[in-house]
Design a protein around this motif. Structure first.
Motif, short mmCIF file in Angstrom:
data_model
loop_
_atom_site.label_atom_id
_atom_site.label_comp_id
_atom_site.label_asym_id
_atom_site.label_seq_id
_atom_site.Cartn_x
_atom_site.Cartn_y
_atom_site.Cartn_z
N ALA A 15 0.85 -1.20 0.00
CA ALA A 15 0.00 0.00 0.00
C ALA A 15 0.88 1.24 0.00
O ALA A 15 1.80 1.36 0.81
N ILE A 16 0.61 2.17 -0.92
CA ILE A 16 1.49 3.33 -1.07
C ILE A 16 0.78 4.67 -0.86
O ILE A 16 1.43 5.67 -0.61
N SER A 17 -0.54 4.73 -1.00
CA SER A 17 -1.25 6.00 -0.78
C SER A 17 -2.73 5.71 -0.60
O SER A 17 -3.18 4.57 -0.74
N LEU A 18 -3.51 6.73 -0.30
CA LEU A 18 -4.93 6.56 -0.08
C LEU A 18 -5.67 7.81 -0.50
O LEU A 18 -5.08 8.87 -0.73
N ASN A 19 -6.98 7.66 -0.57
CA ASN A 19 -7.82 8.78 -0.96
C ASN A 19 -9.06 8.78 -0.08
O ASN A 19 -9.70 7.75 0.13
N GLY A 20 -9.40 9.94 0.50
CA GLY A 20 -10.58 10.02 1.35
C GLY A 20 -11.02 11.45 1.49
O GLY A 20 -10.38 12.38 1.00
N GLU A 21 -12.15 11.63 2.15
CA GLU A 21 -12.68 12.98 2.31
C GLU A 21 -13.52 13.06 3.57
O GLU A 21 -13.93 12.05 4.15
N SER A 22 -13.76 14.26 4.02
CA SER A 22 -14.67 14.50 5.14
C SER A 22 -15.61 15.64 4.77
O SER A 22 -15.28 16.49 3.94
N THR A 23 -16.77 15.62 5.38
CA THR A 23 -17.77 16.65 5.06
C THR A 23 -17.49 17.96 5.79
O THR A 23 -17.96 19.02 5.37
N CYS A 71 -12.31 6.93 4.27
CA CYS A 71 -11.38 6.44 3.25
C CYS A 71 -12.18 5.78 2.13
O CYS A 71 -13.00 4.89 2.38
N GLN A 72 -11.95 6.21 0.92
CA GLN A 72 -12.67 5.66 -0.23
C GLN A 72 -11.87 4.59 -0.95
O GLN A 72 -12.43 3.62 -1.47
N GLU A 73 -10.56 4.76 -0.99
CA GLU A 73 -9.73 3.78 -1.68
C GLU A 73 -8.29 3.91 -1.22
O GLU A 73 -7.87 4.94 -0.69
N ILE A 74 -7.54 2.82 -1.39
CA ILE A 74 -6.10 2.87 -1.20
C ILE A 74 -5.45 2.46 -2.51
O ILE A 74 -6.04 1.74 -3.33
N MET A 75 -4.25 2.92 -2.71
CA MET A 75 -3.49 2.54 -3.90
C MET A 75 -2.39 1.59 -3.47
O MET A 75 -1.69 1.84 -2.48
N VAL A 76 -2.23 0.49 -4.18
CA VAL A 76 -1.19 -0.48 -3.87
C VAL A 76 -0.30 -0.67 -5.09
O VAL A 76 -0.74 -0.49 -6.24
N HIS A 77 0.95 -1.02 -4.82
CA HIS A 77 1.90 -1.29 -5.88
C HIS A 77 2.12 -2.80 -5.91
O HIS A 77 2.54 -3.39 -4.92
N SER A 78 1.83 -3.43 -7.05
CA SER A 78 1.94 -4.88 -7.17
C SER A 78 2.39 -5.25 -8.57
O SER A 78 1.79 -4.83 -9.56
N MET A 79 3.48 -6.04 -8.65
CA MET A 79 3.99 -6.55 -9.93
C MET A 79 4.21 -5.42 -10.93
O MET A 79 3.86 -5.52 -12.11
#
Length: 415
Positions: free
Chosen positions: A274-282, A290-298
């Motif tokens: 896991a290398i980063s994430l994306n989220g928001e608050s009202t 948290c809406q999603e995480i970004m992962v580095h694979s292959m």
């Protein structure tokens, strides 16, 4: 990837697998992401819970997040997924690899020691060439621990490893565990145990109690493939010692949990970081989602969307907490969560409780990460489990398995 999971579990240690299996068992759509094999390769085969009631009264200890029923539910879950494990109201004891006795709170039947008040024979069956195993020390310690028992050693050759022995190559407990799980190895053990039975019963003319003690995994209660057809029932009781490191118990338990998770429909991504994430608050006063995480694979970067995220990356030992040069920087590696870090990291006495063991993430009662300065939840849909939790020491408090199982199970119930 546009797919949405009910839960994304980040980390493949004990807490992560327990959370993933329980959530999948409840019919949830679960993805488990792990960079490596986790710390289960250090697992001795025994779960330690420690003095639960005392620890539940320590300020901020993870057990304070759970009531007694929740802790008991986690124990029963381990027995449910691995029936060879025994839940007992009284303490259980097992042999260490040095022949001393250690207490455990949850262990396989094949490791639980007999009553020391009885009398009989303990026969240590020692495979030739086993690395870092000292039979003379083991036998002396076993004799001291079981004064009413006769203790002896029987050495055995394993044909499958004869060439290794001839070349002087040492053999690990994992190598022997692989042999014991083969048809050839089972036949060899059966033969040796029959020889022990004949030798000892003929020697004293009686049929007294004889227990064979082995220093590496034999019983196949971690049978991930469920296809073994040559499981022998030995003619004498066989007692296993707790594992060396690297641990055959840990290796096979990790495989067992992985197969159980995927059999339940869980999806698995191994070798992904896991290398980063994306989220928001009202609003500024509300926790972020948290809406999603970004992962580095292959060699690729993938976006993983989830309704919930379970952080089980293993703390300092598991690599979930990153420490910079000379401790200048220390950070949680996925969500960049605030950490509790003691002012002093270590004590000069080697066996004293070490403050660095307490480093981790503080949470609310739902294991959601808190900002320690404000006392506010940081991420509303993230749950922190296992070694990532702050304010506990798995070694001096002897509660590593208990906290991991309890928190992983409880997090899955929140999905």
């Amino acid at each position: 990837m546009n797919e949405m999971w009910d839960a994304v579990v980040v980390g493949g240690g004990l807490a992560g697998w327990i959370a993933g299996i329980r959530a999948a068992q409840r019919g949830k759509k679960v993805l488990l992401v792990t960079e490596g094999v986790g710390t289960l390769f250090y697992f001795s085969g025994i779960f330690d819970y420690g003095d639960v009631e005392r620890l539940r009264h320590l300020p901020k200890h993870p057990y304070t997040l759970f009531d007694s029923q929740a802790i008991a539910q986690g124990k029963r879950f381990v027995q449910e997924i691995c029936p060879e494990y025994v839940v007992n109201d009284t303490p259980q004891f097992a042999f260490t690899v040095l022949g001393t006795v250690r207490q455990g709170d949850l262990m396989p039947r094949s490791m639980a020691l007999p009553d020391r008040q009885e009398q009989g024979e303990l026969v240590l069956l020692v495979p030739e060439g086993l690395k870092d195993f000292f039979p003379e020390i083991v036998v002396a310690n076993m004799a001291r621990e079981f004064p009413g028992w006769q203790v002896s050693v029987k050495r055995m050759q394993v044909d499958a490893l004869a060439e290794w022995t001839r070349l002087g190559k040492s053999v690990s407990s994992i190598d022997y565990a692989n042999i014991w799980r083969s048809e050839e190895g089972q036949r060899a053990l059966t033969h040796e145990i029959e020889e022990i039975k004949r030798q000892y019963w003929e020697a004293d003319g009686s049929q007294g109690k004889i227990i064979v003690v082995l220093p590496s995994l034999v019983r196949e209660y971690f049978d991930a493939s469920r296809t073994k057809s040559y499981k022998n029932e030995f003619s004498l009781p066989v007692l296993e010692m707790s594992s060396f490191v690297p641990s055959p118990h840990g290796r096979y338990f990790a495989e067992y949990l992985k197969h159980m998770f995927t059999d339940l429909g869980g999806e698995l991504m191994i070798g992904a970081r896991a290398i980063s994430l994306n989220g928001e608050s009202t609003s500024e006063s509300q926790a972020k989602v948290c809406q999603e995480i970004m992962v580095h694979s292959m060699g690729k970067s993938l976006r993983l969307k989830g309704k919930k995220f379970i952080l089980a990356t293993g703390g300092l030992l598991g690599g979930g907490i990153k420490v910079g040069m000379a401790r200048k920087t220390i950070r949680e590696g996925v969500f960049d969560l605030p950490l509790f870090v003691p002012k002093e990291w270590s004590e000069p006495q080697f066996f004293a409780p070490q403050p660095f063991a307490q480093i981790g993430v503080e949470t609310d009662e739902f294991m959601r990460p808190l900002n320690p300065e404000r006392g506010q939840v940081v991420w509303d849909n993230v749950h922190v489990v296992g070694r990532m939790l702050a304010h506990w020491d798995p070694w001096t408090q002897r509660c590593g398995g208990g906290v991991s199982v309890t928190s992983g199970y409880a997090a899955a119930e929140l999905i």
